[in-house]
Motif scaffolding. Structure first.
Motif, PDB file in Angstrom:
ATOM      1  N   TRP A 121       0.838  -1.192   0.000  1.00  0.00           N
ATOM      2  CA  TRP A 121       0.000   0.000   0.000  1.00  0.00           C
ATOM      3  C   TRP A 121       0.875   1.245   0.000  1.00  0.00           C
ATOM      4  CZ3 TRP A 121      -5.048  -0.451   3.369  1.00  0.00           C
ATOM      5  CH2 TRP A 121      -5.810  -1.530   2.897  1.00  0.00           C
ATOM      6  N   ILE A 122       0.695   2.070  -1.029  1.00  0.00           N
ATOM      7  CA  ILE A 122       1.488   3.288  -1.209  1.00  0.00           C
ATOM      8  C   ILE A 122       0.559   4.493  -1.147  1.00  0.00           C
ATOM      9  CG2 ILE A 122       3.042   4.558  -2.745  1.00  0.00           C
ATOM     10  CD1 ILE A 122       3.730   1.837  -4.049  1.00  0.00           C
ATOM     11  N   GLY A 123       0.756   5.336  -0.161  1.00  0.00           N
ATOM     12  CA  GLY A 123      -0.011   6.573  -0.074  1.00  0.00           C
ATOM     13  C   GLY A 123       0.736   7.695  -0.763  1.00  0.00           C
ATOM     14  N   ILE A 124       0.023   8.491  -1.531  1.00  0.00           N
ATOM     15  CA  ILE A 124       0.636   9.633  -2.227  1.00  0.00           C
ATOM     16  C   ILE A 124      -0.169  10.881  -1.903  1.00  0.00           C
ATOM     17  CG2 ILE A 124       1.286  10.641  -4.454  1.00  0.00           C
ATOM     18  CD1 ILE A 124       1.620   7.846  -5.550  1.00  0.00           C
ATOM     19  N   ALA A 125       0.509  11.897  -1.368  1.00  0.00           N
ATOM     20  CA  ALA A 125      -0.116  13.177  -1.049  1.00  0.00           C
ATOM     21  C   ALA A 125       0.629  14.260  -1.831  1.00  0.00           C
ATOM     22  CB  ALA A 125      -0.051  13.446   0.454  1.00  0.00           C
ATOM     23  N   PRO A 126       0.171  14.584  -3.042  1.00  0.00           N
ATOM     24  CA  PRO A 126       0.961  15.440  -3.932  1.00  0.00           C
ATOM     25  C   PRO A 126       0.818  16.938  -3.700  1.00  0.00           C
ATOM     26  CG  PRO A 126      -1.015  14.715  -5.050  1.00  0.00           C
ATOM     27  CD  PRO A 126      -1.034  14.067  -3.683  1.00  0.00           C
ATOM     28  N   PHE A 127      -0.059  17.334  -2.785  1.00  0.00           N
ATOM     29  CA  PHE A 127      -0.331  18.759  -2.628  1.00  0.00           C
ATOM     30  C   PHE A 127       0.338  19.337  -1.390  1.00  0.00           C
ATOM     31  CE2 PHE A 127      -3.881  17.007  -5.065  1.00  0.00           C
ATOM     32  CZ  PHE A 127      -3.925  17.875  -6.142  1.00  0.00           C
ATOM     33  N   ALA A 128       0.524  20.648  -1.410  1.00  0.00           N
ATOM     34  CA  ALA A 128       1.026  21.404  -0.264  1.00  0.00           C
ATOM     35  C   ALA A 128       0.368  22.771  -0.305  1.00  0.00           C
ATOM     36  CB  ALA A 128       2.543  21.534  -0.314  1.00  0.00           C
ATOM     37  N   LYS A 129       0.445  23.469   0.805  1.00  0.00           N
ATOM     38  CA  LYS A 129      -0.228  24.763   0.914  1.00  0.00           C
ATOM     39  C   LYS A 129       0.346  25.782  -0.047  1.00  0.00           C
ATOM     40  CE  LYS A 129      -1.638  28.236   4.323  1.00  0.00           C
ATOM     41  NZ  LYS A 129      -1.581  28.630   5.762  1.00  0.00           N
ATOM     42  N   HIS A 130       1.665  25.711  -0.294  1.00  0.00           N
ATOM     43  CA  HIS A 130       2.330  26.702  -1.136  1.00  0.00           C
ATOM     44  C   HIS A 130       3.006  26.031  -2.328  1.00  0.00           C
ATOM     45  CE1 HIS A 130       1.568  29.631   2.012  1.00  0.00           C
ATOM     46  NE2 HIS A 130       2.183  28.850   2.879  1.00  0.00           N
ATOM     47  N   ALA A 131       3.019  26.737  -3.463  1.00  0.00           N
ATOM     48  CA  ALA A 131       3.555  26.172  -4.706  1.00  0.00           C
ATOM     49  C   ALA A 131       5.028  25.820  -4.598  1.00  0.00           C
ATOM     50  CB  ALA A 131       3.338  27.160  -5.854  1.00  0.00           C
ATOM     51  N   ALA A 132       5.798  26.572  -3.820  1.00  0.00           N
ATOM     52  CA  ALA A 132       7.229  26.309  -3.700  1.00  0.00           C
ATOM     53  C   ALA A 132       7.520  24.991  -2.989  1.00  0.00           C
ATOM     54  CB  ALA A 132       7.916  27.462  -2.966  1.00  0.00           C
ATOM     55  N   LYS A 133       6.486  24.368  -2.424  1.00  0.00           N
ATOM     56  CA  LYS A 133       6.649  23.084  -1.733  1.00  0.00           C
ATOM     57  C   LYS A 133       6.042  21.928  -2.521  1.00  0.00           C
ATOM     58  CE  LYS A 133       5.797  23.237   2.771  1.00  0.00           C
ATOM     59  NZ  LYS A 133       5.163  23.557   4.069  1.00  0.00           N
ATOM     60  N   MET A 134       5.536  22.205  -3.716  1.00  0.00           N
ATOM     61  CA  MET A 134       4.832  21.171  -4.487  1.00  0.00           C
ATOM     62  C   MET A 134       5.632  20.704  -5.694  1.00  0.00           C
ATOM     63  SD  MET A 134       0.765  22.054  -4.611  1.00  0.00           S
ATOM     64  CE  MET A 134       0.642  21.110  -6.124  1.00  0.00           C
ATOM     65  N   TYR A 135       5.819  19.407  -5.785  1.00  0.00           N
ATOM     66  CA  TYR A 135       6.395  18.810  -6.980  1.00  0.00           C
ATOM     67  C   TYR A 135       5.395  18.993  -8.120  1.00  0.00           C
ATOM     68  CZ  TYR A 135       8.934  15.224  -9.695  1.00  0.00           C
ATOM     69  OH  TYR A 135       9.672  14.553 -10.638  1.00  0.00           O
ATOM     70  N   PRO A 136       5.845  19.409  -9.317  1.00  0.00           N
ATOM     71  CA  PRO A 136       4.907  19.650 -10.424  1.00  0.00           C
ATOM     72  C   PRO A 136       3.947  18.481 -10.630  1.00  0.00           C
ATOM     73  CG  PRO A 136       7.092  20.394 -11.022  1.00  0.00           C
ATOM     74  CD  PRO A 136       7.234  19.702  -9.696  1.00  0.00           C
ATOM     75  N   LEU A 137       2.662  18.791 -10.729  1.00  0.00           N
ATOM     76  CA  LEU A 137       1.646  17.744 -10.772  1.00  0.00           C
ATOM     77  C   LEU A 137       1.801  16.813 -11.969  1.00  0.00           C
ATOM     78  CD1 LEU A 137      -1.550  19.625  -9.543  1.00  0.00           C
ATOM     79  CD2 LEU A 137      -0.206  17.916  -8.316  1.00  0.00           C
ATOM     80  N   GLU A 138       2.210  17.343 -13.105  1.00  0.00           N
ATOM     81  CA  GLU A 138       2.385  16.481 -14.277  1.00  0.00           C
ATOM     82  C   GLU A 138       3.485  15.445 -14.034  1.00  0.00           C
ATOM     83  OE1 GLU A 138       0.792  15.872 -17.167  1.00  0.00           O
ATOM     84  OE2 GLU A 138      -0.751  17.048 -16.177  1.00  0.00           O
ATOM     85  N   LYS A 139       4.528  15.874 -13.330  1.00  0.00           N
ATOM     86  CA  LYS A 139       5.601  14.921 -13.007  1.00  0.00           C
ATOM     87  C   LYS A 139       5.133  13.907 -11.975  1.00  0.00           C
ATOM     88  CE  LYS A 139       9.613  17.695 -14.244  1.00  0.00           C
ATOM     89  NZ  LYS A 139      10.983  18.098 -13.863  1.00  0.00           N
ATOM     90  N   MET A 140       4.343  14.369 -11.008  1.00  0.00           N
ATOM     91  CA  MET A 140       3.832  13.426 -10.004  1.00  0.00           C
ATOM     92  C   MET A 140       2.891  12.418 -10.653  1.00  0.00           C
ATOM     93  SD  MET A 140       3.988  12.343  -6.945  1.00  0.00           S
ATOM     94  CE  MET A 140       4.558  13.596  -5.783  1.00  0.00           C
ATOM     95  N   LYS A 141       2.148  12.852 -11.625  1.00  0.00           N
ATOM     96  CA  LYS A 141       1.274  11.924 -12.355  1.00  0.00           C
ATOM     97  C   LYS A 141       2.115  10.826 -13.016  1.00  0.00           C
ATOM     98  CE  LYS A 141      -2.290  11.799 -15.946  1.00  0.00           C
ATOM     99  NZ  LYS A 141      -3.071  12.616 -16.920  1.00  0.00           N
ATOM    100  N   GLN A 142       3.290  11.204 -13.532  1.00  0.00           N
ATOM    101  CA  GLN A 142       4.183  10.207 -14.128  1.00  0.00           C
ATOM    102  C   GLN A 142       4.696   9.229 -13.066  1.00  0.00           C
ATOM    103  OE1 GLN A 142       7.229  11.886 -16.823  1.00  0.00           O
ATOM    104  NE2 GLN A 142       6.032  13.773 -16.842  1.00  0.00           N
ATOM    105  N   VAL A 143       4.943   9.728 -11.853  1.00  0.00           N
ATOM    106  CA  VAL A 143       5.363   8.843 -10.754  1.00  0.00           C
ATOM    107  C   VAL A 143       4.272   7.815 -10.466  1.00  0.00           C
ATOM    108  CG1 VAL A 143       5.978   8.721  -8.315  1.00  0.00           C
ATOM    109  CG2 VAL A 143       6.816  10.627  -9.715  1.00  0.00           C
TER     110      VAL A 143
END
Length: 337
Positions: free
Chosen positions: A174-196
Motif C-alpha cells: 500500500w502506497i499513499g501519495i499526497a501530492p499537494f502542499a499549501k504553497h507552490a514552492a513546496k509542491m512537486y509539479p503535478l504532471e511529473k507526479m502523475k508520471q510517478v
C-alpha cells in the motif's frame, strides 16, 4: 524553589502539520513525568490527533467563530480559567492570539517557544546563507516544558502507535501519495507526479491511495480513472478515518506537508520531496530516515521557512524541476527492497 506543575495547559493552533508535531513530544512528556496531566487547546478539527493518550486532554476552541477577535479570545481565557484547574501554561505557538489568551489567564508560570527566527533568516536569506541544521521543532517544543521544570528527553524513534490492521499480512503493498502542499514552492509539479503514479502502478502488487482535500479531489480522480489499483481518498473520509488509513500504508510519498507528519506519527516510512524549504529548518518528520528525502543541492535553497515565497532564482516550484519522476519512483521502491 520552583513548584513542579501537575497540570499544564498547552496552546498550539494553526497549521495541521505543526500541531501534529506536538504529539510525539507530549507523549514523551507524559511518559517521563507520570504525575503530570496535560490539556492541549487547539481548533476542534485537530482532536483525533490526541485521542487515546492517557492523561492527555483536548480542549477544542473554535477561534475562527465562537472565540473570534479580541472579545472572543478574552472569553476563551476566562472560560479556561473557570473550567480547568491548571498550574502552568506552555505556549507552543506564540502568536498574537495566544499572547492575548496568556495575558488574561494570569497567576501561573508561563513558558513560550523560541522559534529561532534569526537563525532561520540566516538559513533562508538570498545571499551569504549560514547553512547548517537548526534545532528541530520537536526540540523547541521540548524546551518549553523544560522551562517549566519538566524536561523531555527527545528520542528519534517513531511513536509506535501503528494501527493493528497495518501489521496484518497481505500480498499488496500500500502506497499513499499526497501530492499537494499549501504553497507552490513546496509542491512537486503535478504532471511529473502523475508520471510517478504511472510508474508505480505498473507493478500489480502496488495499491495506490491518493490523499488530498475535497477541492483537490478532481485532479486525483482524473489520475485514477480507469485504474482499479488506484483509490482516491481525498474528500471521501473524515479526518479520523484518514488517520486510520494512513496508519496502514507501507510507505507515504509526500511534500514538506502535514501528511508527512501524520504518517510519521504511525511509524510509516515517508519519502518526502523538498523544494523551497529544507529539512535543516527543523520541520522534518518524526523518526524519519534522512535518506528518504528527495531534494536538489541548489545555492538558492532554502528560500523560505514555510514555502510561502517563490524561489528568487527559479520561481515557484523551480527548485524541484531537476527532480525526475524516475528518481522519485526509485526512492519509493527502495523502501521495499
Amino acid at each position: 524553589m520552583r513548584t513542579v506543575p501537575e497540570h499544564i495547559l498547552v496552546f498550539r493552533f494553526s497549521a495541521l502539520g505543526d500541531v501534529a508535531m506536538t504529539v510525539p513530544v507530549l507523549r514523551l512528556l507524559l511518559a517521563q513525568h507520570p504525575q503530570l496531566e496535560v490539556t492541549i487547546v487547539s481548533i476542534p478539527f485537530h482532536q483525533p490527533l490526541f485521542e487515546g493518550v492517557e492523561r492527555l486532554h483536548f480542549y477544542g476552541a473554535d477561534i475562527r467563530n465562537q472565540y473570534k477577535g479580541l472579545g472572543g479570545l478574552i472569553k476563551l481565557a476566562r472560560r479556561l480559567k473557570k473550567e480547568l484547574r491548571f498550574d502552568a501554561v506552555a505556549d507552543l505557538h506564540d502568536v498574537l492570539r495566544t499572547q492575548i489568551i496568556r495575558r488574561f489567564l494570569g497567576g501561573v508560570p508561563v513558558a513560550v517557544i523560541d522559534k529561532g527566527r534569526n537563525e532561520k533568516k540566516e538559513l533562508t536569506r538570498p545571499r551569504n546563507k549560514k547553512l547548517r541544521p537548526l534545532k528541530t521543532t520537536f526540540q523547541r517544543y521540548a524546551d518549553v516544558f523544560a522551562k517549566l521544570g519538566m524536561p523531555v528527553a527527545i528520542s528519534n524513534q517513531p511513536s509506535a502507535i501503528r494501527n493493528q490492521e497495518s501489521e496484518t499480512s497481505r500480498e499488496e503493498l500500500w502506497i499513499g501519495i499526497a501530492p499537494f502542499a499549501k504553497h507552490a514552492a513546496k509542491m512537486y509539479p503535478l504532471e511529473k507526479m502523475k508520471q510517478v503514479v504511472r510508474l508505480l502502478q505498473q507493478a500489480p502488487e502496488h495499491r495506490i491511495f491518493l490523499f488530498g482535500s475535497k477541492t483537490e479531489a478532481p485532479v486525483l480522480e482524473q489520475w485514477a480513472e480507469g485504474h482499479e489499483h488506484i483509490r482516491v481518498v481525498a474528500g471521501r473520509y473524515s479526518f479520523t478515518e484518514e488517520l486510520r488509513l494512513i496508519a496502514q500504508m507501507d510507505v507515504m510519498l509526500t511534500m514538506d506537508s502535514a501528511n508527512m507528519h501524520l504518517a510519521s506519527l504511525y511509524g510509516v516510512p515517508v519519502v518526502s520531496i523538498w523544494g523551497g524549504t529544507h529539512p535543516w529548518l527543523g520541520f522534518y518528520g518524526w523518526g524519519q530516515d534522512p535518506d528518504h528525502v528527495i531534494q536538489t543541492d541548489l545555492p538558492c535553497r532554502p528560500s523560505s521557512v514555510f514555502g510561502n515565497k517563490p524561489c528568487p532564482v527559479h520561481g515557484e516550484a523551480g527548485c524541484m524541476q531537476e527532480i525526475t519522476p524516475e528518481q522519485v519512483f526509485q526512492k519509493v521502491i527502495k523502501i521495499f527492497t
